[in-house]
Design a protein around this motif. Structure first.
Motif, PDB file in Angstrom:
ATOM      1  N   ARG A  76       0.925  -1.237   0.004  1.00 36.87           N
ATOM      2  CA  ARG A  76       0.065   0.035  -0.189  1.00 36.87           C
ATOM      3  C   ARG A  76       0.716   1.273  -0.249  1.00 36.87           C
ATOM      4  O   ARG A  76       0.654   2.123  -0.652  1.00 36.87           O
ATOM      5  CB  ARG A  76      -0.820   0.111   1.211  1.00 36.87           C
ATOM      6  CG  ARG A  76      -2.198  -1.080   1.181  1.00 36.87           C
ATOM      7  CD  ARG A  76      -2.994  -0.905   2.342  1.00 36.87           C
ATOM      8  NE  ARG A  76      -4.055  -1.971   2.446  1.00 36.87           N
ATOM      9  CZ  ARG A  76      -5.216  -1.442   1.860  1.00 36.87           C
ATOM     10  NH1 ARG A  76      -5.276  -0.336   1.585  1.00 36.87           N
ATOM     11  NH2 ARG A  76      -6.139  -2.479   1.820  1.00 36.87           N
ATOM     12  N   GLU A  77       1.901   1.046   0.938  1.00 39.34           N
ATOM     13  CA  GLU A  77       2.809   2.718   0.991  1.00 39.34           C
ATOM     14  C   GLU A  77       3.787   2.659  -0.309  1.00 39.34           C
ATOM     15  O   GLU A  77       3.861   3.808  -0.702  1.00 39.34           O
ATOM     16  CB  GLU A  77       3.713   2.309   2.398  1.00 39.34           C
ATOM     17  CG  GLU A  77       2.673   2.513   3.482  1.00 39.34           C
ATOM     18  CD  GLU A  77       3.434   2.409   4.917  1.00 39.34           C
ATOM     19  OE1 GLU A  77       4.786   2.210   4.780  1.00 39.34           O
ATOM     20  OE2 GLU A  77       3.037   2.355   6.113  1.00 39.34           O
ATOM     21  N   VAL A  78       4.334   1.862  -0.601  1.00 39.52           N
ATOM     22  CA  VAL A  78       5.313   1.986  -1.668  1.00 39.52           C
ATOM     23  C   VAL A  78       4.791   1.855  -3.008  1.00 39.52           C
ATOM     24  O   VAL A  78       5.050   2.685  -4.016  1.00 39.52           O
ATOM     25  CB  VAL A  78       6.486   0.919  -1.553  1.00 39.52           C
ATOM     26  CG1 VAL A  78       7.405   0.894  -2.552  1.00 39.52           C
ATOM     27  CG2 VAL A  78       6.850   0.847  -0.123  1.00 39.52           C
ATOM     28  N   GLY A  85     -12.668  -2.705  -4.290  1.00 39.80           N
ATOM     29  CA  GLY A  85     -13.747  -2.111  -3.641  1.00 39.80           C
ATOM     30  C   GLY A  85     -13.285  -1.087  -3.029  1.00 39.80           C
ATOM     31  O   GLY A  85     -14.101  -0.339  -2.585  1.00 39.80           O
ATOM     32  N   GLU A  86     -12.206  -0.768  -2.841  1.00 36.71           N
ATOM     33  CA  GLU A  86     -11.583   0.312  -2.114  1.00 36.71           C
ATOM     34  C   GLU A  86     -11.208   1.531  -3.248  1.00 36.71           C
ATOM     35  O   GLU A  86     -11.052   1.190  -4.445  1.00 36.71           O
ATOM     36  CB  GLU A  86     -10.127   0.180  -1.498  1.00 36.71           C
ATOM     37  CG  GLU A  86     -10.259  -0.778  -0.227  1.00 36.71           C
ATOM     38  CD  GLU A  86      -8.886  -0.974   0.373  1.00 36.71           C
ATOM     39  OE1 GLU A  86      -8.875  -1.413   1.642  1.00 36.71           O
ATOM     40  OE2 GLU A  86      -8.012  -0.703  -0.140  1.00 36.71           O
ATOM     41  N   LEU A  87     -11.336   2.822  -2.563  1.00 34.89           N
ATOM     42  CA  LEU A  87     -11.167   3.806  -3.569  1.00 34.89           C
ATOM     43  C   LEU A  87      -9.624   4.586  -3.410  1.00 34.89           C
ATOM     44  O   LEU A  87      -9.447   4.857  -2.193  1.00 34.89           O
ATOM     45  CB  LEU A  87     -12.324   4.840  -3.517  1.00 34.89           C
ATOM     46  CG  LEU A  87     -13.569   4.513  -3.957  1.00 34.89           C
ATOM     47  CD1 LEU A  87     -14.641   5.675  -3.654  1.00 34.89           C
ATOM     48  CD2 LEU A  87     -13.379   4.244  -5.461  1.00 34.89           C
TER      49      LEU A  87
END
Length: 99
Positions: A76-78, A85-87
């Motif tokens: 997620r970070e890099v 389903g996430e925006l």
């Protein structure tokens, strides 16, 4: 006028010169020894710090290989990855936005 005898003075001077040479003379002086000890102490401190860094990196490597939570955090970070389903919202500074 008679001069005082020089033998005791010369003996004392010779003893002082020999004592000074015993402490400071030769291939390495006392100051050289103190500098070398300080340099060795600094090298030992560096080794301890580097071992700490190696241990930390080994723990991170192990977590990246086997811990799903760490793998997800890095993804997620890099890499900016998201789950289905996430925006994903990206904030772009105003000076880089095209008019």
């Amino acid at each position: 006028m008679r001069l005082p005898p020089l033998k005791p003075s010369l003996g004392l001077l010779a003893a002082l010169v020999l004592a000074f040479f015993a402490v400071q003379g030769g291939e390495y002086s006392t100051l050289d020894l103190l500098r070398l000890r300080a340099q060795a102490r600094g090298a030992r401190d560096s080794i301890v710090a580097l071992r700490g860094q190696v241990d930390s990196l080994a723990r991170l490597e192990n977590a990246l290989k086997s811990d799903p939570a760490t793998q997800e955090r890095v993804a997620r970070e890099v890499y900016g990855m998201i789950r289905p389903g996430e925006l994903l919202y990206q904030v772009v500074p105003a000076d880089t936005a095209k008019p």
